[in-house]
Design an enzyme around this catalytic site. Sequence first.
Site, PDB file in Angstrom:
ATOM      1  N   ASP A 180      52.220  80.989 103.429  1.00  0.00           N
ATOM      2  CA  ASP A 180      52.129  81.769 104.669  1.00  0.00           C
ATOM      3  C   ASP A 180      53.035  82.985 104.690  1.00  0.00           C
ATOM      4  OD1 ASP A 180      50.302  80.224 106.151  1.00  0.00           O
ATOM      5  OD2 ASP A 180      51.840  78.736 106.570  1.00  0.00           O
TER       6      ASP A 180
HETATM    7  C1  GLC Z   1      54.037  75.184 105.737  1.00  0.00           C
HETATM    8  C2  GLC Z   1      52.630  75.263 106.289  1.00  0.00           C
HETATM    9  C3  GLC Z   1      51.615  75.205 105.164  1.00  0.00           C
HETATM   10  C4  GLC Z   1      51.922  76.233 104.124  1.00  0.00           C
HETATM   11  C5  GLC Z   1      53.356  76.098 103.614  1.00  0.00           C
HETATM   12  C6  GLC Z   1      53.733  77.184 102.641  1.00  0.00           C
HETATM   13  O1  GLC Z   1      54.231  73.922 105.186  1.00  0.00           O
HETATM   14  O2  GLC Z   1      52.362  74.196 107.186  1.00  0.00           O
HETATM   15  O3  GLC Z   1      50.327  75.415 105.687  1.00  0.00           O
HETATM   16  O4  GLC Z   1      51.007  76.072 103.071  1.00  0.00           O
HETATM   17  O5  GLC Z   1      54.234  76.153 104.719  1.00  0.00           O
HETATM   18  O6  GLC Z   1      53.823  78.455 103.220  1.00  0.00           O
END
Ligand code: GLC
Length: 793
Positions: A484
Amino acid sequence: MNYGHFSDDGKEYIITRMDTPSPWINYLNNGRYFTSISNNGGGMSYFISPLHGRVTRYRINEVPHDRPGKYIYIRDNDSGEIWSLTWQPVGKHLECYKLAHGFGYTRSEATVNEIESSVLFFVPKDDDQEIWKAVLKNTSDKPRNLSVIGYCELALGHALVDLINQCDDQHFNRSFFDKDLNSIFSTKTYWVTQTKGTQQQENKEWDQFTFFTVNHPAASYETVRERFTGLYRNENNPAALELENLSSLDTDFGNVVNALKVDITLQPGESTDVVFTLGVIEKTKSDALKKERTEKYHDISAVDAAFKKLNEDWDEYFRHTSAETPDENLNIFLKYWMPYQAITAFNVGRVASFYYWGIGRGFGFRDTAQDSIAITISDAEKAKERILLLSRQMRTDGKVYHHFHGDGDGEFTQHCDDPLWYMLAVTEYIKETGDTEILKNVQPFLDEGKEGTVLDHMFAVVDYAKNNSGPHGLPLFGRGDWNDTLDYIGGDEGGESVWGGMFYAAMFKLFMELLEHLGMMKEREAVSFVRKKMVAAVEDHCWDGEWYIRAFGGKGKKVGSKENKYGKIFLNTQIWPVLAGFKNHNRLSIALESVRKYLDSPEGPKKCSPAWKEIDPEIGLVTRCVWGKKENGAVFCHPTAWVIQAETMMGHGNRAYEYLKKMLPDRIDSDVFVAEPYVFSQYITSNEHSGPGRASHSWQTGSAAWMFRVSFDYLLGIRPTYKGLLINPVIPAHWDTFSVNRKFRGTLYKITVENPQHLETGVKDVFVNGKHIDENLLPVFDSEECTVKIIMG
Ligand code: GLC
C-alpha cells in the site's frame, strides 16, 4: 525478560508476569459478537461491526493504555481494601496474578488478601453475549464480607460518532436498571449507519439494547462514568467504591457505564460463583425473550455447558489439521496457534485490534480474499459466503472496492492488485471442496442491475487485468499494489508494478488450472496468451543482474534496482516469480540467493533494503516512514510466508525451515519483541532501525492465514488439488519422520512420512491403507478415515 510460556500441552499461553511490554490480547467471539481481552482485562466488544455496532469503549491513544476493559472489583467490606480480579485496573499485588489465554477464552487467577479467585471470560457459541464467570474462595480462617462489582464502559452504536461527537451523544443515551430482570439495559436513541463521521443525523435509533446482568441480586448499580470513577480520577481508584453503595440512578448525564454490585459473605473455606454477562438483544424482541436471555447464564450449569461446548468446538476445529514433527516448539504453532490466529483474523476481518481501531477501513478486498484460505479446510460454507461477499464488491469491468463495510458501502481506490486476489479465493475453495457449482452462483455486480456468475466475475477480472497495462506491458501501478505504501510510484505520471506483473501471472496460472479442470481449453488458451505476454514483459525488462526490480516510475525510472540509493532490492519480486511458475530456473535461484545475501537479517528477511532515509514523493509513503519500520525496510511477516513457500518450491527444505523458525513469535526477550509471543505480528523492526526486533500490529495480519497454509501445504507438503490430496514434503533433511492428520473432502487422512535417507524432498513410496499406489496424489475417498504411509527417497 520473559513474561510467560505455553502450557505443557501447548493449548494455553500462560502469562506469569502481568506488566507485559504491551497488552497481550486474545479474541473471544462467535462470529457475531466479538470481544478482545488482554492480560490487563482491557479490551472492547462489538456486535457484527466494530464501526456500527460498538458495545464497549476502548481508548486507543490514552494514557495509561489498554483502558477501559471488563473489570471485576472486590472490596473487603471489613478492611476497606479494594483490588480487581485481573491485575489492572487497580494494578496492585502484581506478583499475585496469573493469566491464561486459551482458545476462545481467557482466565485470570489470583490470590489476594487470602481470597483465591479466578475469572473466566468467553463468548458462548449460541448467544450474543460475553460471560465473565468469577469464582471466589475464602482461604482465611475468618468469615469475609465482600462486595463484588462488575464494570464496563459502553459505546452504544457507531464508534466513530461516539468518538467525535461525545458531548452530543450523551443527550441520547438511555441506561436503566430493570429490577425484575436484575439487569441494566442501555441504548442510544439515534444511530448513524454510514461509514464516515458526520453532523448529519439519520432518522433512526440503534436497533440494540445492551444488557449487563449478574447471577446474584444486585445490591446497587451505576450507569454514569463520572459518578463511578469520580471527577479527576479513573478506573484504578473509583470514588464510588469508597461509598457503601453505588448511586442506583439511571442515566441523567454523562458517559454510560454499567456497574452492578453484589454483596456476599464467605465463611472460611467457602467459595461461590459470581457470573456477570454483557450482551446485546434486538429492541424489538419480546419481554419474554429478554427475560430468557438475561437469566440464561444466571444458572451456573448453563455457563459450564456453554464452556464445554466451546472447548469441544475448538477441539473439532483443530482436528482438521494437526502435525507432529521432531520440532516440539514448531508443533505447538502448527497444531494450535497458527490455525487459531488464522481463523481469528478471518473472523475479525483484520478490522479491530489493539492497533486497528475498527472505525476506518472495514474489510479489505485483498485481505479478505487471502484470509479466506484460512478457513476453506474447516468451514467451506463460510469461505463460500466470503467469496460471494467479495463477488458483490466488483463492477462488470472487474474493478473492486479496495475496502468495504458491507454490501454497497465501499471505496474504489487505484490499487492494481485488488481484483486478482479473487482468483486465489475461488480456486482454493474449489480445490478444497471440489464444489465447481459455486462457479454458477449468480451474484450482482456493483453496476446497477447487472449480475453474473462467479465464473463471469473471474472473466471480468481477466478483462480488468488486460486493460491495465503500461508501456512495458506491466500493470499500471495506480496508488499501490500489495504494498500500500508504494502509493506514488512515478508521481503524477504514474508507473508500472513489476511485482504486479508476476502476481497477475500467478493468478492467471491459478485460473488456467481451473479452466483446464473444467475442460474449457479455448478460454484457457486465451488467458494463457495474456499470461505469457506478462511473463515475457517481466523477463525482458526487469532482470537487474542479481534480482528483479520492483517497479518502473515516471519516465521509466527503475525502483528496486542496483542503480538506486535506497530500496535497491525488494523481497516480493524475488519470490513471486517462483510462486508464479516462471521457468528461468537460473534467475530464480539467483534471486532467492539475493534474498539471503541482501535482505535476510537476524529478525528475518526484510521487505526491502536499504530503507529510505530521504523522502521521495515519486515513490510515496514508504519513504516517509521511519527507516527499518513497517514497509520501509522492516521484516514484514506476511511476505516471509511466501519466502518459505518459494524455497520449498525450489526444493530447499532446510532453508524454508530456517526461515520459518526465525519467524516464530515466541522469541526469548519480550522486552525487545514487545508484542504477543503466541501470534504473528504484521512486522518486526529490522537491523536498519534504531531498535531492531520490536514487533507490532499483532494478530490481524495476512501472516496468519499464509503461515498456516504454507506450513501445511508446502513445508509438510500436503495440499489440496482439483483431483485429490497432493503429498510433496519439502522438509529439513535432519527430520527422520513426521505425521499429519488432514481432513479433506470428508475424510481424515492420517499420514506418516518417513525420511530414512535424510532428504529435503522426494517421494519414493506411497501406501494407502497398506496398499502401494503409484503416485503421490491421494484420491478422494468415501470413508471417514484412511491411513497413508509415505517413504521419501
Ligand atoms: C497491510 C494491509 C495489506 C497490505 C500490507 C502491505 O497489512 O492490510 O493489505 O498488503 O499492509 O502494504
